[in-house]
Motif scaffolding. Structure first.
Motif, PDB file in Angstrom:
ATOM      1  N   VAL B 356       0.855  -1.325  -0.056  1.00 45.18           N
ATOM      2  CA  VAL B 356       0.048  -0.015   0.150  1.00 45.18           C
ATOM      3  C   VAL B 356       1.000   1.292  -0.060  1.00 45.18           C
ATOM      4  CG1 VAL B 356      -2.107  -1.004   1.156  1.00 45.18           C
ATOM      5  CG2 VAL B 356      -0.340   0.198   2.575  1.00 45.18           C
ATOM      6  N   CYS B 357       2.217   1.041   0.384  1.00 43.21           N
ATOM      7  CA  CYS B 357       2.979   2.485   0.471  1.00 43.21           C
ATOM      8  C   CYS B 357       3.164   3.159  -0.804  1.00 43.21           C
ATOM      9  CB  CYS B 357       4.205   2.140   0.885  1.00 43.21           C
ATOM     10  SG  CYS B 357       5.325   3.587   1.000  1.00 43.21           S
ATOM     11  N   PRO B 358       2.534   4.500  -0.857  1.00 44.43           N
ATOM     12  CA  PRO B 358       2.468   5.002  -2.071  1.00 44.43           C
ATOM     13  C   PRO B 358       3.978   5.642  -2.539  1.00 44.43           C
ATOM     14  CG  PRO B 358       1.617   6.485  -0.314  1.00 44.43           C
ATOM     15  CD  PRO B 358       1.892   5.001   0.075  1.00 44.43           C
ATOM     16  N   SER B 360       6.631   3.660  -2.272  1.00 48.73           N
ATOM     17  CA  SER B 360       7.361   2.576  -2.599  1.00 48.73           C
ATOM     18  C   SER B 360       8.715   2.116  -1.414  1.00 48.73           C
ATOM     19  CB  SER B 360       7.863   2.472  -4.029  1.00 48.73           C
ATOM     20  OG  SER B 360       7.006   2.853  -4.981  1.00 48.73           O
ATOM     21  N   ILE B 361       7.999   2.204  -0.457  1.00 49.03           N
ATOM     22  CA  ILE B 361       9.231   1.947   0.710  1.00 49.03           C
ATOM     23  C   ILE B 361       8.969   0.381   1.104  1.00 49.03           C
ATOM     24  CG2 ILE B 361       9.997   2.633   2.951  1.00 49.03           C
ATOM     25  CD1 ILE B 361       9.023   5.297   2.509  1.00 49.03           C
ATOM     26  N   GLN B 362      10.337  -0.081   1.449  1.00 51.32           N
ATOM     27  CA  GLN B 362      10.025  -1.493   2.073  1.00 51.32           C
ATOM     28  C   GLN B 362       9.842  -1.366   3.311  1.00 51.32           C
ATOM     29  OE1 GLN B 362      10.733  -4.335  -0.159  1.00 51.32           O
ATOM     30  NE2 GLN B 362       9.975  -2.887  -1.437  1.00 51.32           N
ATOM     31  N   VAL B 363       8.662  -1.146   3.666  1.00 54.79           N
ATOM     32  CA  VAL B 363       8.192  -0.690   5.030  1.00 54.79           C
ATOM     33  C   VAL B 363       8.512  -1.997   5.993  1.00 54.79           C
ATOM     34  CG1 VAL B 363       6.601   0.231   6.741  1.00 54.79           C
ATOM     35  CG2 VAL B 363       6.331   0.430   4.195  1.00 54.79           C
ATOM     36  N   ASN B 364       8.505  -3.140   5.341  1.00 56.17           N
ATOM     37  CA  ASN B 364       8.811  -4.464   6.171  1.00 56.17           C
ATOM     38  C   ASN B 364      10.321  -4.437   6.694  1.00 56.17           C
ATOM     39  OD1 ASN B 364       9.807  -4.967   3.705  1.00 56.17           O
ATOM     40  ND2 ASN B 364       9.266  -7.077   3.767  1.00 56.17           N
ATOM     41  N   SER B 386      11.964   8.830   2.082  1.00 53.49           N
ATOM     42  CA  SER B 386      11.119   9.189   1.469  1.00 53.49           C
ATOM     43  C   SER B 386       9.714   9.029   1.606  1.00 53.49           C
ATOM     44  CB  SER B 386      11.211   7.795   0.126  1.00 53.49           C
ATOM     45  OG  SER B 386      12.451   8.052  -0.303  1.00 53.49           O
ATOM     46  N   CYS B 387       9.597   8.587   2.901  1.00 53.55           N
ATOM     47  CA  CYS B 387       8.144   8.456   3.525  1.00 53.55           C
ATOM     48  C   CYS B 387       7.353   9.909   3.403  1.00 53.55           C
ATOM     49  CB  CYS B 387       8.167   8.070   4.895  1.00 53.55           C
ATOM     50  SG  CYS B 387       6.611   8.048   5.803  1.00 53.55           S
ATOM     51  N   ILE B 388       5.986   9.802   2.953  1.00 50.53           N
ATOM     52  CA  ILE B 388       5.227  11.035   2.981  1.00 50.53           C
ATOM     53  C   ILE B 388       4.409  11.183   3.964  1.00 50.53           C
ATOM     54  CG2 ILE B 388       5.478  11.183   0.459  1.00 50.53           C
ATOM     55  CD1 ILE B 388       2.524  10.212   0.239  1.00 50.53           C
ATOM     56  N   GLU B 389       4.452  10.243   5.035  1.00 51.26           N
ATOM     57  CA  GLU B 389       3.608  10.406   6.164  1.00 51.26           C
ATOM     58  C   GLU B 389       2.207  10.202   5.912  1.00 51.26           C
ATOM     59  OE1 GLU B 389       4.940  13.134   8.995  1.00 51.26           O
ATOM     60  OE2 GLU B 389       7.279  12.693   8.385  1.00 51.26           O
ATOM     61  N   CYS B 390       1.824   9.404   5.008  1.00 53.65           N
ATOM     62  CA  CYS B 390       0.257   9.118   4.893  1.00 53.65           C
ATOM     63  C   CYS B 390      -0.254   8.112   5.898  1.00 53.65           C
ATOM     64  CB  CYS B 390       0.079   8.561   3.594  1.00 53.65           C
ATOM     65  SG  CYS B 390       0.605   6.808   3.455  1.00 53.65           S
ATOM     66  N   GLY B 391       0.629   7.382   6.569  1.00 52.49           N
ATOM     67  CA  GLY B 391      -0.005   6.665   7.585  1.00 52.49           C
ATOM     68  C   GLY B 391      -0.709   5.246   7.260  1.00 52.49           C
ATOM     69  N   PHE B 392      -0.717   4.885   5.929  1.00 56.41           N
ATOM     70  CA  PHE B 392      -1.332   3.603   5.430  1.00 56.41           C
ATOM     71  C   PHE B 392      -0.661   2.479   5.935  1.00 56.41           C
ATOM     72  CE2 PHE B 392      -4.009   3.479   1.244  1.00 56.41           C
ATOM     73  CZ  PHE B 392      -4.816   2.601   1.883  1.00 56.41           C
ATOM     74  N   CYS B 393       0.601   2.481   6.230  1.00 54.97           N
ATOM     75  CA  CYS B 393       1.255   1.328   6.556  1.00 54.97           C
ATOM     76  C   CYS B 393       0.789   1.005   7.928  1.00 54.97           C
ATOM     77  CB  CYS B 393       2.652   1.368   6.451  1.00 54.97           C
ATOM     78  SG  CYS B 393       3.321   2.832   7.188  1.00 54.97           S
ATOM     79  N   SER B 394       0.388   1.759   8.693  1.00 55.46           N
ATOM     80  CA  SER B 394       0.087   1.630  10.045  1.00 55.46           C
ATOM     81  C   SER B 394      -1.525   0.964   9.914  1.00 55.46           C
ATOM     82  CB  SER B 394       0.133   2.682  10.983  1.00 55.46           C
ATOM     83  OG  SER B 394       1.531   2.981  11.673  1.00 55.46           O
ATOM     84  N   VAL B 403       3.818   1.691  12.976  1.00 56.78           N
ATOM     85  CA  VAL B 403       4.898   1.688  12.053  1.00 56.78           C
ATOM     86  C   VAL B 403       4.975   3.370  11.873  1.00 56.78           C
ATOM     87  CG1 VAL B 403       5.788   1.421   9.985  1.00 56.78           C
ATOM     88  CG2 VAL B 403       3.817  -0.307  10.922  1.00 56.78           C
ATOM     89  N   PHE B 404       3.679   4.070  11.705  1.00 56.34           N
ATOM     90  CA  PHE B 404       3.944   5.537  11.556  1.00 56.34           C
ATOM     91  C   PHE B 404       4.492   6.211  12.537  1.00 56.34           C
ATOM     92  CE2 PHE B 404       1.049   9.360  10.647  1.00 56.34           C
ATOM     93  CZ  PHE B 404       1.781   9.906   9.594  1.00 56.34           C
ATOM     94  N   GLN B 405       3.965   6.031  13.782  1.00 55.54           N
ATOM     95  CA  GLN B 405       4.669   6.500  15.086  1.00 55.54           C
ATOM     96  C   GLN B 405       6.162   6.456  15.141  1.00 55.54           C
ATOM     97  OE1 GLN B 405       3.328   8.816  16.580  1.00 55.54           O
ATOM     98  NE2 GLN B 405       4.731   9.154  18.500  1.00 55.54           N
TER      99      GLN B 405
HETATM  100  S1  SF4 Z   1       3.450   6.461   6.203  1.00 59.10           S
HETATM  101 FE1  SF4 Z   1       3.909   4.430   5.629  1.00 59.10          FE
HETATM  102  S2  SF4 Z   1       2.839   3.916   3.879  1.00 59.10           S
HETATM  103 FE2  SF4 Z   1       2.752   6.182   3.996  1.00 59.10          FE
HETATM  104  S3  SF4 Z   1       4.676   6.943   2.689  1.00 59.10           S
HETATM  105 FE3  SF4 Z   1       5.284   6.714   4.772  1.00 59.10          FE
HETATM  106  S4  SF4 Z   1       6.049   4.504   4.847  1.00 59.10           S
HETATM  107 FE4  SF4 Z   1       4.710   4.522   3.036  1.00 59.10          FE
END
Ligand code: SF4
Ligand code: SF4
Lengths: 319, 425
Positions: B356-358, B360-364, B386-394, B403-405
């Motif tokens: 879901v990461c917009p 394209s970060i390897q959040v895992n 690179s994270c745009i702080e959308c919170g989708f990963c959490s 994760v987001f925190q």
């Molecule tokens: S908050 Fe999570 S999903 Fe959103 S850009 Fe950052 S790492 Fe990716």
């Protein structure tokens, strides 16, 4: 003057999609029953015993690991039970209890615990354990010998042994439909193809396993078997046979898809699956082992971190 | 709350709210006793500040701690300063809160500073007087000589789920937005103004005089980074290109200010009550949130959650006395039962976050380093910035890791370390 009401203060996001590790484990366990119940029906009491001992001992090992490493109790996530179940699915119904308990020890403690628990295991714990016990006590896992005392209304010879020893014509008597219906000997939860496929499709649709891995694994088996069969139809059985015998189906849906030891990016998942399928056939057809699924999966587990490096660049990092 | 669909095969989707055709007019809520202006400025330096307890304050007066400070707010009501106190916000950001006991409506006095200076508008004046307007227009970007601004983007699409605040301005105040846009063009000399709106508002957006571009309704496509990447021309899409973002509300407030000669200091908020009802509320900046809750008889109980901002990126406050800020677009009340459970379980490598990461970060992989507090490694190897702080990963994380925190904390830690280093040399 601040009000004294205690509000919950937490971090964004304030919504969650609702998934959890425990619900995933529950669903995979549920799906596995589709293959395990018919297996128990076929092999009777002994199979039920093996499954129960495997699950129970896996949970106990996990508790023990929690206790020794002073981590919070993690059996609630259902992963230990799941590892036990999947391990049992590969066993012959006649496996003695001590081998089952040793096997789950290898799976839960060696395969997972010492790497740091769930999510940190580089190999599928059940596959690792199965490989170790097979190498240690090969006579216990020779399906022909192990299941000698059973009466079956079908050809009670492990199909892969036949094809290995006598080539393709020897296995012509196995009709695909019969194989799917579990009319072959093998592990408790590995032979009832219809159940495995239904369970697998359920898990793929619900997103509990990554369909890319299962599909490409089967595609790898199909393509490689077809290739061999094309080169020498006398010697090598066709793809239909390979798809529905041995650990192929359980491998595609329950083993190769284990989260921690498989890739998460699209292209890597395809490579991982295809490679697993092709290696399986290579080992079956030209290696010394009867079934190649377990070794193939250990090998793809091993290359997983490298394969998973093939991925899109993060934004803001150039093209 | 939007839950996982039964079929989890497809990527989960979240959609922005869409303003109703017949959206009811905002309910006007008054400040009952006082307003609180929370200025991002440490309290220590407030000691010999311009402000003293007991000082009278006029409506529209600039409330700053020092003469030169960029961070200031505008008093939305006249009254008398009754308290100045420190406040520590999320991630340890330091604020100074100035409480003003407000005058009765009939006794409101208005600061005429703006009126006199609005005859000869300039970018400097805007920076020094207007960034306390609702929507928090940021003029400092125009003073960054390294990155000269070439494009102005006005956001008529909301920045998080549930909110309809910005859409409201496009739908109902497009005329004052036009005035605001013309004003921006005049003081900056930049003619390339782009108005971003959701599809359904494209038509009315046309009368703004700006170039209209649309974004789809799928979160987080209205995120400034993604707008840069997907909507703007290639030239403006590079991270180094100067782009100034303004919210529709800010632009509309600028327009209203120049039309009327009076600073509009009422914030529009999308208020979501516990039962999910959505209302628009217009309220003076600085008003304690409690006044909104009182207006709608919303009773909070122990364990409930009060969220300023959207469900994915907002901030939960610990007291209902927190004030309305110039950029608080949304206020959500969540009952105790709706607060999602988090856990300290490790990452199981399910990969949901990666898909879901917009950005394209390897959040895992990233999350493993963050949990071990290896922030530098996370930044160098795993694309933390690179994270745009959308919170989708959490939101999707199967292990329910915050994760987001972790990400916010890591970025903040690294940034403050860098700052400290720079200050030392
Ligand atoms: S908050 Fe999570 S999903 Fe959103 S850009 Fe950052 S790492 Fe990716
Ligand atoms: S969603 Fe959570 S558990 Fe799954 S890979 Fe990402 S961080 Fe790990």
């Amino acid at each position: 003057m601040f009000s004294t009401l205690k509000l919950t203060v937490s971090h964004a996001p304030f919504w969650h999609i609702g998934s959890s590790t425990s619900s995933k484990s529950r669903n995979i366990l549920l799906a596995s029953l589709l293959a395990v119940v018919p297996g128990c029906y076929q092999y009777g009491q002994a199979a039920v015993g093996v499954v129960t001992i495997a699950i129970a001992s896996a949970i106990i090992w996990e508790l023990l690991i929690n206790f020794i490493s002073r981590r919070p109790i993690s059996v609630g996530d259902g992963n230990a039970a799941l590892v036990g179940m999947i391990f049992a699915m590969m066993l012959p119904a006649t496996t003695p209890w001590w081998a089952v308990v040793t096997g789950t020890f290898f799976a839960v403690v060696i395969g997972k615990g010492i790497f740091g628990g769930i999510g940190a295991n580089p190999f599928n714990p059940a596959v690792l354990a199965m490989t170790i016990v097979m190498l240690s006590w090969s006579h216990l896992f020779d399906f022909n010998a192990a299941l000698l005392n059973y009466q079956f209304d079908f050809n009670a010879v492990y199909p892969l042994v036949l094809s290995k020893a006598f080539g393709a014509p020897a296995v012509e008597s196995f009709a695909v439909m019969d194989l799917l219906k579990g009319k072959q000997i093998g592990g408790i939860g590995s032979t009832f193809g219809i159940g495995l496929i239904l369970g697998g499709v359920y898990l793929m649709l619900r997103g509990y396993i990554r369909w890319e891995i299962s599909v490409s694994f089967l595609a790898g088996i199909f393509a490689a078997a077809l290739g061999f069969n094309f080169l020498n139809p006398e010697l090598y059985a066709g793809p239909g046979f390979h798809l529905f015998t041995g650990y192929t189906l359980i491998g595609a849906f329950f083993l190769a898809t284990e989260d921690s030891s498989s890739p998460v990016n699209f292209i890597p998942m395809l490579i991982y699956g295809l490679l697993g399928g092709a290696l399986t056939i290579l080992i079956r057809n030209i290696g010394t082992h009867i079934d190649g699924v377990l070794y193939a999966i250990l090998i793809i587990n091993l290359v997983n971190p490298i394969v998973d490096k093939i991925r899109p660049k993060a934004i803001g990092k150039g093209v | 709350m939007i839950k996982r669909s039964f079929f989890g095969l497809v990527k989960p989707k979240l959609h922005y709210e869409r303003i109703d055709e017949a959206q009811a007019e905002p309910v006007s809520v008054k400040a009952s006793k006082n307003i609180m202006l929370s200025i991002e400025h440490p309290f220590e330096s407030a000691k010999n500040s311009l402000l003293k307890i007991g000082d009278p304050v006029k409506n529209g007066q600039k409330i700053a701690l020092t003469e030169k400070a960029d961070d200031y707010l505008l008093a939305s009501k006249s009254g008398r300063i009754s308290n100045i106190s420190p406040f520590v916000g999320i991630l340890g950001k330091k604020y100074t809160v100035v409480t003003i006991d407000i005058d009765a409506d009939s006794a409101q006095t208005v600061d005429d500073h703006f009126k006199s200076s609005s005859q000869t508008p300039s970018l400097e004046k805007a920076r020094d007087l207007l960034s306390g307007l609702p929507g928090k227009p940021d003029f400092t970007v125009f003073f960054n000589t390294d990155k000269p601004v070439k494009t102005i983007v006005v956001m008529g699409a909301d920045n998080d789920l549930l909110s309809i605040t910005r859409q409201y301005f496009v739908k109902n105040n497009i005329i004052s937005m036009k005035t605001g846009i013309d004003f921006l063009r005049k003081i900056t000399g930049i003619h390339n103004v782009i108005l971003i709106v959701p599809q359904h508002l494209a038509q009315v957006a046309g009368s703004s005089g700006a170039t209209v571009k649309t974004v789809d309704s799928e979160y987080p496509s209205a995120h400034p980074h993604l707008i840069r990447q997907h909507v703007l021309s290639t030239e403006a899409s590079s991270p180094d290109a100067g782009v100034a973002f303004f919210s529709a509300e800010a632009v509309s407030a600028l327009g209203a200010a120049f039309n009327t000669g009076k600073l509009p200091l009422e914030k529009l908020i999308t208020f979501i009550s516990k039962d999910g009802t959505r209302r628009l509320v217009s309220i003076p900046i600085g008003t304690p949130l409690q006044d909104i809750l009182n207006e709608f008889n919303e009773n909070l109980e122990e364990g409930d959650q009060l969220i300023v901002g959207g469900p994915l990126t907002g901030i939960s406050v610990y007291t209902t006395d927190s004030p309305v800020m110039p950029d608080s677009d949304t206020l959500i009340v969540q009952s105790k039962e709706q607060v999602p459970e988090r856990s300290d379980a490790p990452c199981v490598n399910c990969g949901d976050c990666v898909r879901v990461c917009p950005a394209s970060i390897q959040v895992n992989l990233l999350v493993r380093y963050l949990e071990a507090q290896q922030y530098q490694e996370a930044a160098d190897q795993y694309d933390l910035f690179s994270c745009i702080e959308c919170g989708f990963c959490s939101y999707v994380c199967e292990s329910r890791i915050p994760v987001f925190q972790h990400i916010r904390l890591a970025k903040y830690t690294l940034e403050s370390m860098k700052e400290a280093e720079e200050n030392n040399v």
